[in-house]
Design an enzyme around this catalytic site. Structure first.
Site, short mmCIF file in Angstrom:
data_model
loop_
_atom_site.label_atom_id
_atom_site.label_comp_id
_atom_site.label_asym_id
_atom_site.label_seq_id
_atom_site.Cartn_x
_atom_site.Cartn_y
_atom_site.Cartn_z
N GLY A 63 0.72 -1.33 0.06
CA GLY A 63 -0.04 0.06 0.01
C GLY A 63 0.76 1.37 -0.05
O GLY A 63 0.30 2.36 0.23
N SER A 99 5.09 -0.40 -6.64
CA SER A 99 5.13 -0.78 -8.02
C SER A 99 5.10 0.63 -8.81
O SER A 99 5.61 0.68 -9.98
CB SER A 99 3.73 -1.45 -8.30
N ALA A 100 4.14 1.58 -8.54
CA ALA A 100 4.36 2.84 -9.36
C ALA A 100 5.48 3.49 -9.29
O ALA A 100 6.06 4.03 -10.32
CB ALA A 100 2.98 3.66 -8.75
N ALA A 101 6.35 3.46 -8.06
CA ALA A 101 7.54 4.19 -7.95
C ALA A 101 8.47 3.50 -8.69
O ALA A 101 9.45 4.19 -9.49
CB ALA A 101 7.77 4.14 -6.53
N ASP A 127 -1.45 6.25 -7.76
CA ASP A 127 -0.20 5.97 -7.56
C ASP A 127 0.96 6.56 -8.59
O ASP A 127 1.96 7.03 -8.18
CB ASP A 127 0.16 4.42 -7.52
O1 PMV Z 1 -2.72 -0.71 -2.01
P1 PMV Z 1 -2.45 -0.22 -3.23
O2 PMV Z 1 -1.43 0.95 -3.05
O3 PMV Z 1 -2.29 -0.59 -4.56
O4 PMV Z 1 -3.88 1.03 -3.25
C1 PMV Z 1 -5.05 0.54 -3.80
C2 PMV Z 1 -6.01 1.60 -3.83
C3 PMV Z 1 -7.42 1.19 -4.30
O5 PMV Z 1 -8.30 2.51 -4.09
C4 PMV Z 1 -8.06 0.08 -3.67
C5 PMV Z 1 -7.34 0.95 -6.05
C6 PMV Z 1 -6.57 2.09 -6.63
O6 PMV Z 1 -6.11 1.82 -7.74
O7 PMV Z 1 -6.72 3.21 -6.27
#
Ligand code: PMV
Length: 306
Positions: free
Chosen positions: A94, A98-100, A141
Protein backbone atom coordinates in the site's frame (compact mmCIF):
# COMPACT_ATOMS: atom_id res chain seq x y z
CA UNK A 1 25.00 5.45 -16.12
CA UNK A 2 21.76 7.36 -15.36
CA UNK A 3 20.29 7.42 -11.84
CA UNK A 4 16.64 8.35 -11.15
CA UNK A 5 14.31 7.97 -8.21
CA UNK A 6 10.61 8.28 -7.41
CA UNK A 7 8.70 8.44 -4.13
CA UNK A 8 6.25 6.09 -2.45
CA UNK A 9 2.87 7.38 -1.28
CA UNK A 10 0.16 7.03 1.30
CA UNK A 11 -3.55 7.45 0.68
CA UNK A 12 -4.63 10.18 3.08
CA UNK A 13 -8.30 9.73 2.13
CA UNK A 14 -10.46 7.90 -0.37
CA UNK A 15 -8.94 4.54 -1.36
CA UNK A 16 -11.53 2.05 -2.68
CA UNK A 17 -14.11 4.86 -3.12
CA UNK A 18 -11.84 6.21 -5.90
CA UNK A 19 -12.50 2.99 -7.84
CA UNK A 20 -16.20 4.04 -7.97
CA UNK A 21 -15.52 7.61 -9.13
CA UNK A 22 -15.29 9.34 -5.74
CA UNK A 23 -12.34 11.69 -5.11
CA UNK A 24 -9.24 10.58 -3.21
CA UNK A 25 -6.17 12.34 -1.81
CA UNK A 26 -2.76 10.68 -1.99
CA UNK A 27 0.55 12.10 -0.73
CA UNK A 28 4.11 11.40 -1.81
CA UNK A 29 6.44 10.45 1.05
CA UNK A 30 10.19 10.83 1.57
CA UNK A 31 10.89 7.11 1.04
CA UNK A 32 11.91 6.33 -2.53
CA UNK A 33 12.75 3.73 -5.19
CA UNK A 34 16.08 4.25 -7.01
CA UNK A 35 16.73 3.08 -10.58
CA UNK A 36 20.15 3.08 -12.28
CA UNK A 37 20.40 2.29 -15.99
CA UNK A 38 23.26 1.60 -18.37
CA UNK A 39 22.27 1.05 -22.00
CA UNK A 40 24.11 -1.69 -23.87
CA UNK A 41 24.22 -3.39 -27.28
CA UNK A 42 21.51 -5.90 -28.25
CA UNK A 43 17.99 -6.19 -26.88
CA UNK A 44 18.43 -7.96 -23.58
CA UNK A 45 17.10 -6.15 -20.47
CA UNK A 46 18.69 -7.41 -17.28
CA UNK A 47 17.37 -6.34 -13.87
CA UNK A 48 19.24 -6.49 -10.57
CA UNK A 49 17.12 -6.12 -7.44
CA UNK A 50 16.69 -7.76 -4.05
CA UNK A 51 19.90 -9.79 -4.50
CA UNK A 52 18.70 -11.27 -7.80
CA UNK A 53 19.92 -10.62 -11.34
CA UNK A 54 17.40 -11.76 -13.94
CA UNK A 55 16.51 -10.98 -17.52
CA UNK A 56 13.02 -10.11 -18.70
CA UNK A 57 12.06 -13.61 -19.90
CA UNK A 58 11.53 -14.13 -16.21
CA UNK A 59 8.22 -12.99 -14.63
CA UNK A 60 9.90 -11.57 -11.52
CA UNK A 61 10.42 -7.85 -12.23
CA UNK A 62 7.25 -7.28 -14.23
CA UNK A 63 6.91 -3.52 -13.76
CA UNK A 64 10.51 -2.76 -14.75
CA UNK A 65 10.31 -5.05 -17.78
CA UNK A 66 6.93 -3.69 -18.87
CA UNK A 67 8.29 -0.12 -18.54
CA UNK A 68 11.28 -1.04 -20.76
CA UNK A 69 8.97 -2.66 -23.32
CA UNK A 70 6.71 0.41 -23.34
CA UNK A 71 9.70 2.70 -24.03
CA UNK A 72 10.91 0.38 -26.82
CA UNK A 73 7.42 0.58 -28.40
CA UNK A 74 7.22 4.36 -28.00
CA UNK A 75 10.59 5.11 -29.59
CA UNK A 76 10.35 2.21 -32.07
CA UNK A 77 13.95 1.19 -31.33
CA UNK A 78 15.38 -1.83 -29.65
CA UNK A 79 18.05 -1.54 -26.98
CA UNK A 80 19.67 -3.59 -24.27
CA UNK A 81 20.08 -2.35 -20.70
CA UNK A 82 21.41 -3.21 -17.26
CA UNK A 83 18.87 -1.91 -14.75
CA UNK A 84 19.53 -1.85 -11.00
CA UNK A 85 16.74 -1.18 -8.51
CA UNK A 86 17.05 -0.24 -4.84
CA UNK A 87 14.01 0.46 -2.71
CA UNK A 88 13.24 2.04 0.66
CA UNK A 89 9.62 0.79 0.35
CA UNK A 90 8.30 -2.62 1.39
CA UNK A 91 6.63 -4.12 -1.74
CA UNK A 92 2.88 -4.88 -2.08
CA UNK A 93 1.94 -3.07 1.12
CA UNK A 94 0.00 0.00 0.00
CA UNK A 95 2.98 2.37 -0.26
CA UNK A 96 2.99 2.57 -4.06
CA UNK A 97 6.26 0.71 -4.66
CA UNK A 98 5.08 -0.68 -8.04
CA UNK A 99 4.25 2.79 -9.33
CA UNK A 100 7.51 4.23 -7.98
CA UNK A 101 9.63 1.54 -9.63
CA UNK A 102 7.71 1.93 -12.90
CA UNK A 103 8.03 5.71 -12.95
CA UNK A 104 11.69 5.87 -11.91
CA UNK A 105 12.51 3.28 -14.60
CA UNK A 106 10.57 5.22 -17.27
CA UNK A 107 12.39 8.43 -16.33
CA UNK A 108 15.82 6.74 -16.31
CA UNK A 109 15.17 5.21 -19.75
CA UNK A 110 13.85 8.51 -21.11
CA UNK A 111 17.02 10.27 -19.87
CA UNK A 112 19.31 7.51 -21.21
CA UNK A 113 17.70 7.70 -24.65
CA UNK A 114 17.42 11.52 -24.74
CA UNK A 115 13.61 11.39 -24.99
CA UNK A 116 13.14 14.24 -22.47
CA UNK A 117 9.79 13.00 -21.09
CA UNK A 118 8.35 15.30 -18.39
CA UNK A 119 6.65 14.29 -15.12
CA UNK A 120 3.01 14.40 -16.37
CA UNK A 121 3.91 12.42 -19.53
CA UNK A 122 5.73 9.87 -17.36
CA UNK A 123 2.64 9.66 -15.10
CA UNK A 124 0.40 8.87 -18.09
CA UNK A 125 2.75 6.23 -19.52
CA UNK A 126 3.30 4.82 -16.01
CA UNK A 127 -0.45 4.37 -15.58
CA UNK A 128 -0.61 2.47 -18.90
CA UNK A 129 2.21 0.20 -17.67
CA UNK A 130 0.36 -0.47 -14.38
CA UNK A 131 -2.86 -1.28 -16.28
CA UNK A 132 -0.91 -3.64 -18.56
CA UNK A 133 0.72 -5.49 -15.65
CA UNK A 134 -2.12 -5.64 -13.11
CA UNK A 135 -5.31 -5.18 -15.18
CA UNK A 136 -6.83 -2.51 -12.95
CA UNK A 137 -5.36 0.59 -11.29
CA UNK A 138 -6.45 4.15 -10.60
CA UNK A 139 -4.09 6.86 -11.80
CA UNK A 140 -3.38 7.89 -8.19
CA UNK A 141 -0.11 6.03 -7.54
CA UNK A 142 1.58 6.81 -10.84
CA UNK A 143 0.52 10.47 -10.73
CA UNK A 144 1.65 11.10 -7.15
CA UNK A 145 5.00 9.38 -7.61
CA UNK A 146 5.58 11.43 -10.79
CA UNK A 147 4.66 14.91 -9.55
CA UNK A 148 5.15 14.53 -5.76
CA UNK A 149 3.24 16.44 -3.08
CA UNK A 150 -0.38 16.04 -2.07
CA UNK A 151 -2.70 15.27 -4.97
CA UNK A 152 -6.48 15.23 -5.22
CA UNK A 153 -7.71 12.71 -7.77
CA UNK A 154 -11.31 13.29 -8.87
CA UNK A 155 -12.21 11.27 -11.96
CA UNK A 156 -10.01 12.53 -14.76
CA UNK A 157 -9.39 15.80 -12.88
CA UNK A 158 -6.32 16.09 -10.69
CA UNK A 159 -5.18 18.94 -8.46
CA UNK A 160 -1.98 19.48 -6.50
CA UNK A 161 -2.83 20.85 -3.05
CA UNK A 162 -0.51 23.12 -1.05
CA UNK A 163 0.22 21.49 2.25
CA UNK A 164 2.17 21.68 5.48
CA UNK A 165 4.99 19.15 5.57
CA UNK A 166 3.66 16.62 8.05
CA UNK A 167 5.52 13.87 9.91
CA UNK A 168 3.93 10.45 9.62
CA UNK A 169 4.66 7.08 11.13
CA UNK A 170 3.97 4.08 8.91
CA UNK A 171 3.33 0.68 10.46
CA UNK A 172 4.05 -2.27 8.17
CA UNK A 173 2.33 -5.54 9.07
CA UNK A 174 4.64 -7.41 6.68
CA UNK A 175 1.55 -9.17 5.26
CA UNK A 176 1.45 -8.85 1.47
CA UNK A 177 -1.76 -9.07 -0.52
CA UNK A 178 -3.07 -8.57 -4.02
CA UNK A 179 -4.76 -5.19 -4.56
CA UNK A 180 -7.04 -6.63 -7.25
CA UNK A 181 -8.28 -9.42 -4.90
CA UNK A 182 -9.24 -6.84 -2.25
CA UNK A 183 -10.95 -4.67 -4.91
CA UNK A 184 -12.93 -7.74 -6.06
CA UNK A 185 -13.97 -8.47 -2.47
CA UNK A 186 -15.39 -4.95 -2.11
CA UNK A 187 -17.14 -5.28 -5.49
CA UNK A 188 -18.82 -8.50 -4.29
CA UNK A 189 -19.96 -6.81 -1.08
CA UNK A 190 -21.37 -3.95 -3.18
CA UNK A 191 -23.31 -6.38 -5.35
CA UNK A 192 -24.82 -8.02 -2.28
CA UNK A 193 -25.63 -4.75 -0.45
CA UNK A 194 -25.77 -2.06 -3.14
CA UNK A 195 -27.53 0.62 -1.05
CA UNK A 196 -25.44 0.18 2.10
CA UNK A 197 -22.08 -0.13 0.35
CA UNK A 198 -23.05 2.65 -2.07
CA UNK A 199 -23.68 5.02 0.83
CA UNK A 200 -20.40 4.03 2.55
CA UNK A 201 -18.57 4.84 -0.68
CA UNK A 202 -20.32 8.23 -0.99
CA UNK A 203 -19.46 8.96 2.65
CA UNK A 204 -15.78 8.25 1.95
CA UNK A 205 -16.06 10.70 -0.95
CA UNK A 206 -17.45 13.33 1.45
CA UNK A 207 -14.59 12.65 3.90
CA UNK A 208 -12.14 13.37 1.06
CA UNK A 209 -13.92 16.61 0.10
CA UNK A 210 -13.87 17.89 3.69
CA UNK A 211 -10.30 16.59 4.08
CA UNK A 212 -9.22 18.79 1.19
CA UNK A 213 -10.46 21.89 3.07
CA UNK A 214 -8.70 20.80 6.27
CA UNK A 215 -5.44 20.35 4.32
CA UNK A 216 -5.72 23.79 2.78
CA UNK A 217 -6.46 25.30 6.23
CA UNK A 218 -3.53 23.34 7.76
CA UNK A 219 -5.92 21.93 10.39
CA UNK A 220 -4.02 18.84 11.60
CA UNK A 221 -6.60 17.99 14.28
CA UNK A 222 -9.34 17.98 11.63
CA UNK A 223 -7.22 15.90 9.25
CA UNK A 224 -6.68 13.33 12.03
CA UNK A 225 -10.39 13.18 12.86
CA UNK A 226 -11.29 12.64 9.21
CA UNK A 227 -8.60 9.92 8.89
CA UNK A 228 -10.26 8.08 11.79
CA UNK A 229 -13.72 8.44 10.22
CA UNK A 230 -12.30 7.20 6.89
CA UNK A 231 -10.80 4.20 8.69
CA UNK A 232 -14.20 3.37 10.25
CA UNK A 233 -15.79 3.40 6.80
CA UNK A 234 -13.00 1.20 5.35
CA UNK A 235 -13.48 -1.16 8.29
CA UNK A 236 -17.14 -1.48 7.34
CA UNK A 237 -16.03 -2.46 3.81
CA UNK A 238 -14.10 -5.28 5.55
CA UNK A 239 -10.70 -4.31 4.17
CA UNK A 240 -8.99 -3.74 7.52
CA UNK A 241 -7.56 -6.65 9.50
CA UNK A 242 -6.83 -7.55 13.11
CA UNK A 243 -3.12 -6.81 12.60
CA UNK A 244 -3.81 -3.41 11.00
CA UNK A 245 -6.40 -2.46 13.64
CA UNK A 246 -3.99 -3.41 16.40
CA UNK A 247 -1.39 -0.97 15.02
CA UNK A 248 -4.03 1.72 14.34
CA UNK A 249 -5.41 1.61 17.90
CA UNK A 250 -1.87 1.55 19.31
CA UNK A 251 -0.96 4.66 17.32
CA UNK A 252 -4.08 6.49 18.48
CA UNK A 253 -3.37 5.54 22.11
CA UNK A 254 0.17 6.89 21.72
CA UNK A 255 -1.20 10.32 20.83
CA UNK A 256 -1.53 10.31 17.03
CA UNK A 257 -3.92 12.88 15.54
CA UNK A 258 -5.39 10.09 13.41
CA UNK A 259 -4.51 6.67 11.98
CA UNK A 260 -5.77 4.55 9.11
CA UNK A 261 -4.74 1.98 6.53
CA UNK A 262 -3.12 3.13 3.29
CA UNK A 263 -4.12 1.48 0.03
CA UNK A 264 -6.15 -1.64 -0.52
CA UNK A 265 -5.90 -3.11 3.00
CA UNK A 266 -6.21 -6.84 3.69
CA UNK A 267 -2.65 -6.55 5.07
CA UNK A 268 0.03 -4.07 4.09
CA UNK A 269 0.51 -0.83 6.00
CA UNK A 270 -1.26 1.66 8.23
CA UNK A 271 0.00 5.12 8.98
CA UNK A 272 -0.55 7.79 11.59
CA UNK A 273 0.06 11.53 11.71
CA UNK A 274 1.71 12.76 14.88
CA UNK A 275 3.88 15.60 16.13
CA UNK A 276 6.74 16.18 18.58
CA UNK A 277 7.28 13.55 21.27
CA UNK A 278 4.25 11.61 20.02
CA UNK A 279 6.17 10.52 16.89
CA UNK A 280 8.54 8.34 18.93
CA UNK A 281 5.69 7.07 21.12
CA UNK A 282 3.63 6.02 18.08
CA UNK A 283 6.66 4.26 16.55
CA UNK A 284 7.34 2.40 19.83
CA UNK A 285 3.69 1.33 20.16
CA UNK A 286 3.68 0.01 16.57
CA UNK A 287 6.83 -2.02 17.30
CA UNK A 288 5.42 -3.35 20.58
CA UNK A 289 2.38 -4.60 18.68
CA UNK A 290 4.46 -6.52 16.12
CA UNK A 291 4.58 -3.96 13.29
CA UNK A 292 7.62 -2.40 11.62
CA UNK A 293 7.57 1.36 12.24
CA UNK A 294 8.87 3.61 9.46
CA UNK A 295 9.21 7.30 10.32
CA UNK A 296 8.58 9.42 7.24
CA UNK A 297 7.05 12.68 6.10
CA UNK A 298 5.06 14.00 3.18
CA UNK A 299 7.33 15.12 0.38
CA UNK A 300 6.93 17.52 -2.51
CA UNK A 301 9.58 15.78 -4.63
CA UNK A 302 8.27 13.56 -7.44
CA UNK A 303 10.33 11.63 -9.97
CA UNK A 304 13.84 13.06 -10.22
CA UNK A 305 17.14 12.59 -12.02
CA UNK A 306 19.62 12.07 -9.16
O1 PMV B 1 -2.74 -0.90 -2.08
P1 PMV B 1 -2.48 0.00 -3.24
O2 PMV B 1 -1.39 1.00 -2.96
O3 PMV B 1 -2.31 -0.74 -4.51
O4 PMV B 1 -3.79 0.94 -3.38
C1 PMV B 1 -5.02 0.44 -3.84
C2 PMV B 1 -6.05 1.51 -3.68
C3 PMV B 1 -7.38 1.24 -4.36
O5 PMV B 1 -8.17 2.43 -4.22
C4 PMV B 1 -8.11 0.10 -3.69
C5 PMV B 1 -7.20 0.94 -5.86
C6 PMV B 1 -6.62 2.08 -6.67
O6 PMV B 1 -6.09 1.77 -7.76
O7 PMV B 1 -6.72 3.25 -6.28
Amino acid sequence: MIHCSAPGKVYLFGEHAVVYGEPAIACAIDKRVFTSIRLKEGSNIRVTSMNKRLNCNNQEFRYVCAAAKKIKDLCETDFGAEIAIKSQLPPSQGLGSSAAVTVSTLMALSESLGMGLKDYEIAKIGHEVELYVQGTASQADTLVTSIGGVVLIAGIETLKINFLSMPIVIGATGITRSTSDVIKMVATLKTRYPKIVGSIISSIGEVTRQGKSKLIEGDITGIGELMDINQGLLESLRVSTLELNNLIYGARRAGAFGAKITGAGGGGCMFAIAQGAHIGKVAREIKLRGGRPIKASFSDIGVAVD
